[in-house]
Design a protein around this motif. Structure first.
Motif, mmCIF file in Angstrom:
data_model
loop_
_atom_site.group_PDB
_atom_site.id
_atom_site.type_symbol
_atom_site.label_atom_id
_atom_site.label_comp_id
_atom_site.label_asym_id
_atom_site.label_seq_id
_atom_site.Cartn_x
_atom_site.Cartn_y
_atom_site.Cartn_z
ATOM 1 N N SER A 1 4.222 5.890 8.831
ATOM 2 C CA SER A 1 3.078 6.769 9.026
ATOM 3 C C SER A 1 1.817 5.969 9.350
ATOM 4 N N ALA B 1 0.997 3.964 -3.014
ATOM 5 C CA ALA B 1 0.175 5.127 -2.681
ATOM 6 C C ALA B 1 0.961 6.436 -2.683
ATOM 7 N N LEU B 2 2.257 6.353 -2.469
ATOM 8 C CA LEU B 2 3.054 7.566 -2.322
ATOM 9 C C LEU B 2 3.850 7.877 -3.587
ATOM 10 N N PRO B 3 4.180 9.146 -3.776
ATOM 11 C CA PRO B 3 5.035 9.499 -4.914
ATOM 12 C C PRO B 3 6.448 8.960 -4.695
ATOM 13 N N ASP B 4 7.280 9.087 -5.688
ATOM 14 C CA ASP B 4 8.653 8.589 -5.636
ATOM 15 C C ASP B 4 9.489 9.489 -4.726
ATOM 16 N N LEU B 5 9.475 9.196 -3.419
ATOM 17 C CA LEU B 5 10.242 9.980 -2.450
ATOM 18 C C LEU B 5 11.639 9.385 -2.333
ATOM 19 N N GLY C 1 10.072 6.260 0.046
ATOM 20 C CA GLY C 1 8.625 6.436 0.105
ATOM 21 C C GLY C 1 7.893 5.330 0.827
ATOM 22 N N ARG D 1 8.601 5.397 4.634
ATOM 23 C CA ARG D 1 7.906 6.531 5.255
ATOM 24 C C ARG D 1 6.410 6.247 5.367
ATOM 25 N N GLY D 2 5.825 5.668 4.322
ATOM 26 C CA GLY D 2 4.405 5.348 4.343
ATOM 27 C C GLY D 2 4.051 4.317 5.394
ATOM 28 N N ARG E 1 0.832 -1.222 0.000
ATOM 29 C CA ARG E 1 0.000 0.000 0.000
ATOM 30 C C ARG E 1 0.855 1.255 0.000
ATOM 31 N N ALA E 2 1.874 1.275 0.841
ATOM 32 C CA ALA E 2 2.730 2.460 0.946
ATOM 33 C C ALA E 2 3.509 2.691 -0.341
#
Length: 84
Positions: free
Chosen positions: A39, A19-23, A32, A35-36, A15-16
């Motif tokens: 969180s 769901a998240l942009p390319d951090l 990314g 971090r997801g 999911r993380a």
């Protein structure tokens, strides 16, 4: 009575990651998904207080992460091409 909170780690990572942009860090390392996951775990902990916590990661995922350089060596683009 003590409570136990178990998390399906592979579904959280999936999911993380999607769901998240390319951090990335300043050095270009992808961050990314981590971090997801952190969180989501913080929100879960705030919503569901527990005495004990655990996370399940399938053995093949753990061995895939530990064996990444050998696996990635044969991919076009060389090592770490899967992270890109």
């Amino acid at each position: 009575m003590p409570t136990l909170l178990l998390v399906d780690g592979s579904s959280y990572l999936y999911r993380a990651f999607h769901a998240l942009p390319d951090l990335r860090t300043a050095g270009g390392e992808p961050t990314g998904a981590i971090r997801g996951v952190l969180s989501m775990l913080r929100v879960l902990e705030a919503d569901y207080k527990s005495d004990y916590r655990g996370q399940d990661l399938p053995r093949r995922l753990v061995s895939r992460v530990q064996g990444a350089p050998a696996v990635d060596a044969g991919r076009p683009g060389g090592a770490n091409s899967a992270a890109a």
